[in-house]
Design an enzyme around this catalytic site. Structure first.
Site, mmCIF file in Angstrom:
data_model
loop_
_atom_site.group_PDB
_atom_site.id
_atom_site.type_symbol
_atom_site.label_atom_id
_atom_site.label_comp_id
_atom_site.label_asym_id
_atom_site.label_seq_id
_atom_site.Cartn_x
_atom_site.Cartn_y
_atom_site.Cartn_z
ATOM 1 N N LYS A 73 0.586 33.090 -20.740
ATOM 2 C CA LYS A 73 0.046 34.358 -21.255
ATOM 3 C C LYS A 73 -0.434 35.250 -20.107
ATOM 4 N N VAL A 109 10.601 29.210 -28.451
ATOM 5 C CA VAL A 109 9.396 29.961 -28.084
ATOM 6 C C VAL A 109 9.270 30.107 -26.562
ATOM 7 N N HIS A 156 -10.286 52.278 -40.340
ATOM 8 C CA HIS A 156 -9.259 53.242 -39.964
ATOM 9 C C HIS A 156 -9.663 53.942 -38.677
ATOM 10 N N ASP A 192 0.190 16.887 -29.950
ATOM 11 C CA ASP A 192 1.652 16.864 -29.802
ATOM 12 C C ASP A 192 2.255 15.472 -29.940
ATOM 13 N N GLY A 206 12.973 22.248 -26.044
ATOM 14 C CA GLY A 206 12.026 21.528 -26.892
ATOM 15 C C GLY A 206 11.235 20.519 -26.085
ATOM 16 N N GLY A 234 -5.320 5.917 -19.016
ATOM 17 C CA GLY A 234 -5.901 5.082 -20.063
ATOM 18 C C GLY A 234 -4.806 4.362 -20.827
ATOM 19 N N ALA A 254 -1.236 24.200 -29.736
ATOM 20 C CA ALA A 254 -2.569 23.858 -29.255
ATOM 21 C C ALA A 254 -3.602 23.916 -30.383
ATOM 22 N N GLY A 275 18.005 27.482 -24.276
ATOM 23 C CA GLY A 275 17.096 27.376 -25.414
ATOM 24 C C GLY A 275 16.417 28.709 -25.702
ATOM 25 N N VAL A 295 25.558 23.845 -24.051
ATOM 26 C CA VAL A 295 25.612 23.560 -22.619
ATOM 27 C C VAL A 295 26.058 22.118 -22.394
HETATM 28 P P1 FAD Z 1 -1.265 18.003 -23.856
HETATM 29 O O1 FAD Z 1 -1.728 19.383 -23.685
HETATM 30 O O2 FAD Z 1 0.088 17.651 -23.358
HETATM 31 O O3 FAD Z 1 -2.358 17.077 -23.155
HETATM 32 C C1 FAD Z 1 -2.234 15.707 -23.054
HETATM 33 C C2 FAD Z 1 -3.037 15.244 -21.868
HETATM 34 O O4 FAD Z 1 -3.108 13.834 -21.907
HETATM 35 C C3 FAD Z 1 -2.417 15.608 -20.523
HETATM 36 O O5 FAD Z 1 -3.393 16.099 -19.661
HETATM 37 C C4 FAD Z 1 -1.867 14.273 -20.016
HETATM 38 O O6 FAD Z 1 -1.853 14.190 -18.605
HETATM 39 C C5 FAD Z 1 -2.868 13.306 -20.608
HETATM 40 N N1 FAD Z 1 -2.378 11.935 -20.791
HETATM 41 C C6 FAD Z 1 -1.236 11.523 -21.390
HETATM 42 N N2 FAD Z 1 -1.175 10.184 -21.422
HETATM 43 C C7 FAD Z 1 -2.309 9.737 -20.817
HETATM 44 C C8 FAD Z 1 -2.823 8.449 -20.539
HETATM 45 N N3 FAD Z 1 -2.181 7.339 -20.928
HETATM 46 N N4 FAD Z 1 -4.002 8.353 -19.886
HETATM 47 C C9 FAD Z 1 -4.676 9.476 -19.515
HETATM 48 N N5 FAD Z 1 -4.237 10.710 -19.765
HETATM 49 C C10 FAD Z 1 -3.074 10.838 -20.411
HETATM 50 N N6 FAD Z 1 0.850 26.247 -27.879
HETATM 51 C C11 FAD Z 1 0.174 27.211 -28.529
HETATM 52 O O7 FAD Z 1 -0.450 26.938 -29.551
HETATM 53 N N7 FAD Z 1 0.171 28.511 -28.068
HETATM 54 C C12 FAD Z 1 0.848 28.874 -26.959
HETATM 55 O O8 FAD Z 1 0.824 30.032 -26.583
HETATM 56 C C13 FAD Z 1 1.572 27.883 -26.259
HETATM 57 N N8 FAD Z 1 2.252 28.194 -25.139
HETATM 58 C C14 FAD Z 1 2.920 27.204 -24.468
HETATM 59 C C15 FAD Z 1 3.636 27.557 -23.322
HETATM 60 C C16 FAD Z 1 4.329 26.592 -22.618
HETATM 61 C C17 FAD Z 1 5.095 26.978 -21.381
HETATM 62 C C18 FAD Z 1 4.281 25.234 -23.052
HETATM 63 C C19 FAD Z 1 4.993 24.154 -22.277
HETATM 64 C C20 FAD Z 1 3.587 24.876 -24.190
HETATM 65 C C21 FAD Z 1 2.900 25.866 -24.915
HETATM 66 N N9 FAD Z 1 2.204 25.565 -26.074
HETATM 67 C C22 FAD Z 1 1.539 26.550 -26.757
HETATM 68 C C23 FAD Z 1 2.144 24.194 -26.613
HETATM 69 C C24 FAD Z 1 0.815 23.540 -26.209
HETATM 70 O O9 FAD Z 1 0.709 23.538 -24.813
HETATM 71 C C25 FAD Z 1 0.757 22.128 -26.758
HETATM 72 O O10 FAD Z 1 0.956 22.147 -28.153
HETATM 73 C C26 FAD Z 1 -0.601 21.504 -26.457
HETATM 74 O O11 FAD Z 1 -0.849 21.475 -25.072
HETATM 75 C C27 FAD Z 1 -0.679 20.088 -27.018
HETATM 76 O O12 FAD Z 1 -1.946 19.575 -26.775
HETATM 77 P P2 FAD Z 1 -2.188 17.989 -26.612
HETATM 78 O O13 FAD Z 1 -3.622 17.849 -26.268
HETATM 79 O O14 FAD Z 1 -1.647 17.299 -27.785
HETATM 80 O O15 FAD Z 1 -1.286 17.548 -25.389
HETATM 81 P P1 NAD Z 2 11.630 25.078 -29.284
HETATM 82 O O1 NAD Z 2 11.866 23.946 -30.192
HETATM 83 O O2 NAD Z 2 10.774 26.210 -29.700
HETATM 84 O O3 NAD Z 2 13.029 25.738 -28.887
HETATM 85 C C1 NAD Z 2 14.070 25.021 -28.293
HETATM 86 C C2 NAD Z 2 15.366 25.779 -28.536
HETATM 87 O O4 NAD Z 2 16.371 25.172 -27.757
HETATM 88 C C3 NAD Z 2 15.829 25.712 -29.991
HETATM 89 O O5 NAD Z 2 16.136 27.003 -30.437
HETATM 90 C C4 NAD Z 2 17.044 24.811 -29.938
HETATM 91 O O6 NAD Z 2 18.020 25.122 -30.893
HETATM 92 C C5 NAD Z 2 17.549 25.083 -28.530
HETATM 93 N N1 NAD Z 2 18.363 24.007 -27.977
HETATM 94 C C6 NAD Z 2 18.183 22.675 -28.109
HETATM 95 N N2 NAD Z 2 19.140 22.011 -27.421
HETATM 96 C C7 NAD Z 2 19.914 22.951 -26.847
HETATM 97 C C8 NAD Z 2 21.052 22.901 -26.001
HETATM 98 N N3 NAD Z 2 21.560 21.737 -25.629
HETATM 99 N N4 NAD Z 2 21.617 24.047 -25.591
HETATM 100 C C9 NAD Z 2 21.087 25.253 -25.968
HETATM 101 N N5 NAD Z 2 20.009 25.359 -26.772
HETATM 102 C C10 NAD Z 2 19.428 24.223 -27.194
HETATM 103 O O7 NAD Z 2 11.118 24.432 -27.927
HETATM 104 P P2 NAD Z 2 10.538 25.091 -26.600
HETATM 105 O O8 NAD Z 2 10.802 26.542 -26.572
HETATM 106 O O9 NAD Z 2 11.015 24.228 -25.496
HETATM 107 O O10 NAD Z 2 8.990 24.870 -26.804
HETATM 108 C C11 NAD Z 2 8.449 23.542 -26.942
HETATM 109 C C12 NAD Z 2 7.228 23.537 -27.792
HETATM 110 O O11 NAD Z 2 6.172 24.240 -27.183
HETATM 111 C C13 NAD Z 2 7.491 24.175 -29.135
HETATM 112 O O12 NAD Z 2 7.342 23.192 -30.118
HETATM 113 C C14 NAD Z 2 6.469 25.236 -29.304
HETATM 114 O O13 NAD Z 2 5.777 25.097 -30.507
HETATM 115 C C15 NAD Z 2 5.512 25.038 -28.132
HETATM 116 N N6 NAD Z 2 5.242 26.382 -27.582
HETATM 117 C C16 NAD Z 2 4.518 27.245 -28.334
HETATM 118 C C17 NAD Z 2 4.285 28.524 -27.871
HETATM 119 C C18 NAD Z 2 3.512 29.467 -28.726
HETATM 120 O O14 NAD Z 2 2.860 29.025 -29.662
HETATM 121 N N7 NAD Z 2 3.544 30.767 -28.462
HETATM 122 C C19 NAD Z 2 4.785 28.927 -26.654
HETATM 123 C C20 NAD Z 2 5.535 28.031 -25.922
HETATM 124 C C21 NAD Z 2 5.747 26.743 -26.390
#
Ligand code: FAD
Ligand code: NAD
Length: 475
Positions: free
Chosen positions: A58, A191, A451, A319, A278, A122, A327, A188, A245
Site C-alpha cells: 500500500k 489481487v 453531503h 492463512d 496464489g 516454534g 489479514a 496471475g 505459462v
Molecule cells: P502471516 O502474515 O504469513 O504470518 C505468519 C507468521 O508466522 C510469519 O511471521 C512466519 O514467519 C511465522 N511462522 C510460521 N511458522 C512458524 C513457526 N513454526 N515458528 C515461528 N514462527 C512461524 N491481506 C489483506 O487483508 N489486505 C491486503 O491489502 C493484503 N495485501 C497483501 C499484499 C501482498 C503482496 C501479500 C503477499 C499479501 C497480502 N495480503 C493482504 C494477505 C495477508 O498478508 C495475509 O492474509 C496475512 O498476512 C495472513 O496473516 P497470518 O498471520 O495468517 O500469516
Molecule cells: P490470487 O488467488 O488472488 O490470484 C492468483 C491468480 O493467478 C488467479 O487469477 C489464478 O487464476 C492465476 N493463476 C494461477 N495459476 C496460473 C498460471 N499457471 N498461469 C497464469 N495465471 C495463473 O493470488 P495472489 O494474487 O497471488 O494473492 C495471494 C493471496 O494474497 C490472495 O489470497 C489474496 O487474498 C491475498 N492478497 C490480498 C490483497 C488484498 O486484500 N488487497 C492483496 C494482495 C494479496
C-alpha cells in the site's frame, strides 16, 4: 522466565499477534513465537502482512498513484508543475520506514498487554508442549494450556519457473525493485498481480499480465470485473486472459516467458518476471509427532467453525486454515479464539468478510455477487449509482465507477454491496456494518449520509433498489 503459559501463539502475523494481545487483555499468561527474518537478517513481528504484504504494497501503491496523478491529473485542477519526476530509492526508503514503524509498534503493544515475545522457531509437540528454538540456536520446551497455530502462508511456486530473487521474483521481491523494469511480466491477474502490476505500470513499466483463466476477477461481481477491466486497459495494463505459462528461462536479452493461448505457443521477453499465482498454507516443521492436528489435502490445518483443531486445546487461525487469505479475516479469528479460550464469546461472521483490491479505481465488495444470488435461485432487486453523479467524486476528479446494492426481493435484506470507485475500500465498511446487522436496503435508504461525501453513492444505490434515487433518473 516461566516455561509454562496459559496460551502460546506460534506465528506473529496479523492472525497470531492479535490473538496474543487479546489473550493478554484477558489476563492470561501468553507467549508469541515468531521466526520472521528480513533480508538484512533482522527479526520482526507482523508476518507477511506488515513485512512483505499489505503495508509495503500500500505504501508503494500510494507513492506511485501520487506520481501518476501529478503527471496526468494535476493540470485539470489548474495545478501546474514544471516537470514531474520520481525517485524509486526515496519511495523504497519511505516504504521501509513505514514497515519498521508498524512492526516496532507490535512489540510496544505486546509490552502493554504483557505478552512474552520470542523470536525463533516454534514446533507443537504432543500434550500441548511447544519446542522453541531461538535464532541463536538455544532450545527450550515450553508448556501451554492452549496453543494457537498461526503460521500463515507462502507464495505458490509455478512448475517450470525458478525464482532467482532478481529477474524472477515472488511478491516480496516485486516490492523491493530498486529501479523500474522497462518490460515487466506478471503471472496471475489476481489481487497481487493487479496491485503490484499497477505500481510498476504507473511508474512506466510496459506491463503484461498473464492470466490462465478466461475471465478477469471471477470471484467479483461480473459488472464490477467488467468495469475494472476497462480501467486497467486504459491504464496500459496489458492483461492477457487464457494464457497458460509453461516455463521461463533467463537469457542474455531478458527473461523468456513461454505460454500458450488461443493462438498457440507464445514467447514474451521481459526484464523482470513476477510470479503471483496464489499462496499456500505454510506449516513446515510446525507439527511434531502425535499432536493430533490434521492437515487437509491442500495442506491447510483442519479446523471447525470456531478454529478448533481436532486436538484438545489446540487452535489454528489465519492463512494456514480455510477461508480467504486476508489479514482482517485472520485478525478476527485470532481475537475470537483468544476470547473463547478465556471463556468469553468469540465468533467470526464469515459471510461479512470484505474484499478490497487497492487499484485505481479501488474495488471492494461484501456478501454475494449478483451471479451467486441468481445461481441460488433467489429473487432479488438491485440498485446502482455511478460516481459520475456524485458531487464529491466530481470535485475530486474521480467520477469513474459505481456502487451496486443487491437486496432480497421479498424481505429487502441486503445480500451484497459491490463498489468500484474512489475510496471503495473505505466505503465498504458501511456495507459490512449494514450486513452485520442484517440491514435492509430501506435501513440504508433511511440513514442520513453527509453531503457532499462519497458515501452518498452507497445511500443513493440503496435508494435505487426501490427506484427512489434522488440524484439519478430511476429506470
Ligand atoms: P502471516 O502474515 O504469513 O504470518 C505468519 C507468521 O508466522 C510469519 O511471521 C512466519 O514467519 C511465522 N511462522 C510460521 N511458522 C512458524 C513457526 N513454526 N515458528 C515461528 N514462527 C512461524 N491481506 C489483506 O487483508 N489486505 C491486503 O491489502 C493484503 N495485501 C497483501 C499484499 C501482498 C503482496 C501479500 C503477499 C499479501 C497480502 N495480503 C493482504 C494477505 C495477508 O498478508 C495475509 O492474509 C496475512 O498476512 C495472513 O496473516 P497470518 O498471520 O495468517 O500469516
Ligand atoms: P490470487 O488467488 O488472488 O490470484 C492468483 C491468480 O493467478 C488467479 O487469477 C489464478 O487464476 C492465476 N493463476 C494461477 N495459476 C496460473 C498460471 N499457471 N498461469 C497464469 N495465471 C495463473 O493470488 P495472489 O494474487 O497471488 O494473492 C495471494 C493471496 O494474497 C490472495 O489470497 C489474496 O487474498 C491475498 N492478497 C490480498 C490483497 C488484498 O486484500 N488487497 C492483496 C494482495 C494479496
Amino acid at each position: 522466565m516461566s516455561e509454562n503459559f496459559d496460551v502460546i501463539v506460534i506465528g506473529g502475523g496479523p492472525a497470531g499477534y492479535p490473538a496474543a494481545i487479546r489473550a493478554g487483555q484477558n489476563k492470561l499468561s501468553v507467549a508469541c513465537i515468531d521466526e520472521w527474518k528480513n533480508r538484512d537478517g533482522s527479526t520482526a513481528f507482523g508476518g507477511t502482512c506488515l513485512n512483505a504484504g499489505c503495508i509495503p504494497s500500500k505504501a508503494l501503491l500510494e507513492s506511485s498513484e501520487l506520481y501518476h496523478r501529478a503527471l496526468h491529473e494535476f493540470a485539470v485542477h489548474g495545478v501546474k508543475l514544471d516537470g514531474v519526476a520520481f525517485d524509486v530509492g526515496a519511495m523504497q526508503k519511505r516504504k521501509a520506514g513505514i514497515v519498521r514503524q508498524s512492526t516496532a509498534g507490535i512489540l510496544a503493544l505486546f509490552k502493554g498487554a504483557g505478552v512474552t515475545a520470542l523470536t525463533g522457531h516454534g514446533r507443537l509437540l504432543a500434550g500441548r508442549k511447544v519446542e522453541f528454538i531461538g535464532h541463536d540456536g538455544s532450545k527450550r520446551t515450553l508448556q501451554a494450556k492452549h496453543v494457537v497455530l498461526a503460521s500463515g502462508s507462502e507464495p505458490m511456486p509455478l512448475r517450470g519457473v525458478t525464482f532467482d530473487g532478481d529477474r524472477i521474483v515472488d511478491s516480496w521481491g516485486a516490492l523491493d525493485f530498486t529501479e523500474v523494469p522497462k518490460r515487466l511480466c506478471v503471472i496471475g491477474a489476481g489481487v497481487i498481480g493487479l496491485e503490484l502490476g499497477s505500481v510498476w505500470r504507473r511508474l512506466g513499466a510496459e506491463t503484461v499480465v498473464l492470466e490462465a483463466l478466461p475471465q478477469l476477477l471471477p470471484m467479483a461481481d461480473a459488472q464490477l470485473a467488467k468495469e475494472a477491466a476497462r480501467h486497467f486497459k486504459k491504464q496500459g495494463l496489458d492483461i492477457r486472459l487464457g494464457a497458460k505459462v509453461s516455463g521461463a528461462a533467463i537469457e542474455k536479452d531478458g527473461v523468456h516467458v513461454s505460454y500458450t493461448d488461443g493462438q498457440g505457443a507464445q514467447t514474451l521477453v521481459v526484464d523482470r518476471l513476477i510470479v503471483a499465482i496464489g499462496r499456500r498454507p505454510f506449516t513446515k516443521d510446525l507439527l511434531g509427532d502425535g499432536t493430533g492436528v490434521v492437515l487437509d489435502e491442500r495442506g491447510f490445518i483442519q479446523v471447525d467453525d470456531h478454529c478448533r483443531t481436532g486436538a484438545e486445546g489446540v487452535w489454528a487461525v489465519g492463512d494456514c486454515v480455510r477461508g480467504p487469505m486476508l489479514a482482517h479475516k485472520g485478525k478476527e479469528e485470532g481475537v475470537a479464539v483468544a476470547d473463547l479460550i478465556a471463556g468469553q464469546y468469540g465468533h467470526v461472521n464469515y459471510k461479512t468478510i470484505p474484499s478490497v483490491i487497492y487499484t485505481a479505481p479501488e474495488i471492494a465488495w461484501v456478501g454475494q455477487t449478483e451471479e451467486q444470488v441468481k445461481a441460488a435461485g433467489r429473487t432479488y432487486k438491485t440498485g446502482s449509482f455511478p460516481f459520475a453523479a456524485s458531487g464529491r467524486a466530481r470535485a475530486m476528479e474521480a467520477g469513474a465507477g459505481f456502487c451496486k446494492v443487491i437486496a432480497d426481493a421479498g424481505s429487502d435484506e441486503i445480500l451484497g454491496i459491490h463498489i468500484i470507485g474512489p475510496m471503495a475500500g473505505e466505503l465498504i465498511a458501511e456495507a459490512v456494518l449494514a450486513m452485520e446487522y442484517s440491514a435492509s436496503s430501506e435501513d440504508l435508504q433511511r440513514t442520513i449520509h453527509a453531503h457532499p461525501t462519497l458515501s452518498e453513492a452507497v445511500h443513493e444505490a440503496a435508494l435505487a433498489v426501490d427506484k427512489r434515487a434522488i440524484d439519478i433518473p430511476n429506470r
